[in-house]
Design a protein around this motif. Structure first.
Motif, PDB file in Angstrom:
ATOM      1  N   MET A  14       0.835  -1.194   0.000  1.00 55.87           N
ATOM      2  CA  MET A  14       0.000   0.000   0.000  1.00 55.87           C
ATOM      3  C   MET A  14       0.878   1.255   0.000  1.00 55.87           C
ATOM      4  N   ARG A  15       0.513   2.205  -0.828  1.00 57.04           N
ATOM      5  CA  ARG A  15       1.167   3.506  -0.835  1.00 57.04           C
ATOM      6  C   ARG A  15       0.419   4.430   0.114  1.00 57.04           C
ATOM      7  N   ILE A  16       1.144   5.271   0.831  1.00 54.57           N
ATOM      8  CA  ILE A  16       0.562   6.068   1.904  1.00 54.57           C
ATOM      9  C   ILE A  16       0.826   7.542   1.658  1.00 54.57           C
ATOM     10  N   ALA A  17      -0.200   8.352   1.828  1.00 57.08           N
ATOM     11  CA  ALA A  17      -0.054   9.807   1.845  1.00 57.08           C
ATOM     12  C   ALA A  17      -0.208  10.287   3.281  1.00 57.08           C
ATOM     13  N   LEU A  18       0.743  11.057   3.752  1.00 60.23           N
ATOM     14  CA  LEU A  18       0.674  11.662   5.078  1.00 60.23           C
ATOM     15  C   LEU A  18       0.440  13.156   4.908  1.00 60.23           C
ATOM     16  N   LEU A  19      -0.611  13.643   5.516  1.00 62.26           N
ATOM     17  CA  LEU A  19      -0.975  15.050   5.444  1.00 62.26           C
ATOM     18  C   LEU A  19      -0.688  15.686   6.791  1.00 62.26           C
ATOM     19  N   GLY A  20       0.306  16.554   6.821  1.00 64.57           N
ATOM     20  CA  GLY A  20       0.775  17.133   8.073  1.00 64.57           C
ATOM     21  C   GLY A  20       1.994  16.376   8.561  1.00 64.57           C
ATOM     22  N   VAL A  21       3.114  17.089   8.699  1.00 61.96           N
ATOM     23  CA  VAL A  21       4.360  16.429   9.108  1.00 61.96           C
ATOM     24  C   VAL A  21       4.922  17.190  10.304  1.00 61.96           C
ATOM     25  N   GLY A  22       4.127  17.238  11.377  1.00 68.28           N
ATOM     26  CA  GLY A  22       4.571  17.881  12.605  1.00 68.28           C
ATOM     27  C   GLY A  22       5.422  16.948  13.447  1.00 68.28           C
ATOM     28  N   ALA A  23       5.582  17.294  14.718  1.00 67.92           N
ATOM     29  CA  ALA A  23       6.480  16.545  15.603  1.00 67.92           C
ATOM     30  C   ALA A  23       6.097  15.071  15.705  1.00 67.92           C
ATOM     31  N   MET A  24       4.801  14.791  15.871  1.00 70.38           N
ATOM     32  CA  MET A  24       4.361  13.393  15.986  1.00 70.38           C
ATOM     33  C   MET A  24       4.436  12.677  14.644  1.00 70.38           C
ATOM     34  N   HIS A  25       3.836  13.280  13.629  1.00 76.00           N
ATOM     35  CA  HIS A  25       3.699  12.587  12.352  1.00 76.00           C
ATOM     36  C   HIS A  25       5.050  12.367  11.677  1.00 76.00           C
ATOM     37  N   SER A  26       6.013  13.256  11.900  1.00 77.82           N
ATOM     38  CA  SER A  26       7.332  13.060  11.297  1.00 77.82           C
ATOM     39  C   SER A  26       8.017  11.832  11.883  1.00 77.82           C
ATOM     40  N   ARG A  27       7.843  11.609  13.170  1.00 74.41           N
ATOM     41  CA  ARG A  27       8.415  10.415  13.794  1.00 74.41           C
ATOM     42  C   ARG A  27       7.713   9.155  13.288  1.00 74.41           C
ATOM     43  N   MET A  28       6.408   9.225  13.151  1.00 74.49           N
ATOM     44  CA  MET A  28       5.651   8.094  12.633  1.00 74.49           C
ATOM     45  C   MET A  28       6.014   7.826  11.179  1.00 74.49           C
ATOM     46  N   ALA A  29       6.264   8.890  10.427  1.00 75.10           N
ATOM     47  CA  ALA A  29       6.652   8.737   9.025  1.00 75.10           C
ATOM     48  C   ALA A  29       7.982   7.992   8.897  1.00 75.10           C
ATOM     49  N   LYS A  30       8.926   8.313   9.758  1.00 75.70           N
ATOM     50  CA  LYS A  30      10.223   7.626   9.701  1.00 75.70           C
ATOM     51  C   LYS A  30      10.056   6.135   9.965  1.00 75.70           C
ATOM     52  N   ASN A  31       9.183   5.789  10.894  1.00 72.41           N
ATOM     53  CA  ASN A  31       8.931   4.371  11.160  1.00 72.41           C
ATOM     54  C   ASN A  31       8.316   3.675   9.948  1.00 72.41           C
ATOM     55  N   LEU A  32       7.414   4.379   9.263  1.00 72.92           N
ATOM     56  CA  LEU A  32       6.789   3.797   8.067  1.00 72.92           C
ATOM     57  C   LEU A  32       7.808   3.603   6.945  1.00 72.92           C
ATOM     58  N   ILE A  33       8.705   4.555   6.787  1.00 75.83           N
ATOM     59  CA  ILE A  33       9.747   4.410   5.768  1.00 75.83           C
ATOM     60  C   ILE A  33      10.649   3.224   6.098  1.00 75.83           C
TER      61      ILE A  33
END
Length: 289
Positions: free
Chosen positions: A1-20
């Motif tokens: 699945m391809r994922i779009a993240l909308l908003g890359v603040g303090a929480m979401h940026s950390r979660m994004a790194k885990n997804l990558i």
């Protein structure tokens, strides 16, 4: 699945790194594009609008500050995420929003054919880094099951709370319960200090008592150490308590303790503590401010 993240603040940026790190391809949108730099260096791709990011994805996850930001990222004319949604998409709102705003987003997304899940998270920055968040998911059980592989990257558990909107309702209740406990603890620590029992002496003892919840044990530790870095800033506490007040009012449900708790944190905000952690409410009561 391809994922779009909308908003890359303090929480979401950390979660994004885990997804990558877990191998997912990410399409990003943030109001200020500079916030995406660390993630694009890891292989994610940033887009100029939410709509463009969504068109590259199967699963869309938004995590922004408040109702206004959520409406902008989803519903802005021409550029909002809703304009890129189709029946293949699952749209997830992980911000902490008002129940009325969450319901409005669900209604706006429904005509696109996309599935909508409200899935705010319990936890703060360390929980995101350690992949120990708790999702409170409201929506179609099959859709929630379908995105489990995505959510579980950052989660200790994913709780299916009920129908659309149920996750947001429980999140507001949980945050209000946390704030209520914290305000009471700070007030009582002030009483003890006035009678000769300072926080540094009493906190280690309270941490051992069965009446002290695990989250209050952690809060007492931060209060005792004087650590007020913004894991859950007072400004956001006030915002969430405002949404809780509106939720209770719309339901015609009395919530006097929640109202009093909101007044305490509004006072903390007035006294310049807005971007300090929720635990800084102790400064209203303790002489060591």
């Amino acid at each position: 699945m391809r994922i779009a993240l909308l908003g890359v603040g303090a929480m979401h940026s950390r979660m994004a790194k885990n997804l990558i790190r877990a191998g997912f391809d990410l399409a990003l949108y943030n109001r200020t594009s500079e916030a995406c730099a660390d993630l694009t260096a890891l292989g994610a791709k940033a887009y100029a609008t939410p709509c463009l990011a969504v068109e590259q994805a199967d699963v869309v996850i938004a995590m922004v500050t408040d109702n206004d930001a959520a409406r902008a990222v989803w519903l802005a004319p021409e550029t909002g995420a809703v304009h890129g949604l189709s029946p293949r998409h699952i749209a997830i709102e992980s911000s902490t929003l008002g129940v009325d705003c969450c319901q409005a987003l669900a209604a706006a997304i429904q005509p696109t054919g996309a599935q909508f899940i409200d899935a705010p998270v319990m936890g703060s920055l360390p929980h995101a880094e350690q992949r120990q968040l708790i999702y409170l998911a409201g929506g179609n059980p099959q859709a929630i099951a379908q995105v489990q592989p995505v959510l579980q990257v950052n989660a200790k558990t994913v709780l299916h709370v009920g129908e659309q909107g149920a996750g947001m309702k429980l999140k507001l209740v949980a945050n209000t319960l946390f704030a209520l406990q914290l305000a009471a603890m700070a007030e009582l620590m002030g009483v003890l200090q006035q009678t000769g029992l300072p926080l540094t002496q009493v906190a280690p003892l309270l941490e051992q008592l069965p009446v002290t919840s695990p989250v209050m044990t952690a809060a007492l530790h931060l209060m005792r150490k004087g650590q007020f870095a913004p894991l859950f800033p007072v400004d956001l506490v006030v915002k969430d308590l405002g949404y809780m007040a509106q939720y209770a009012a719309d339901a015609a449900a009395p919530a006097p303790l929640a109202e009093q708790t909101a007044a305490v944190f509004q006072q903390a905000q007035f006294e310049g503590l807005g971007w300090e952690n929720i635990t800084s409410v102790m400064k209203l009561y303790l002489e060591s401010r």
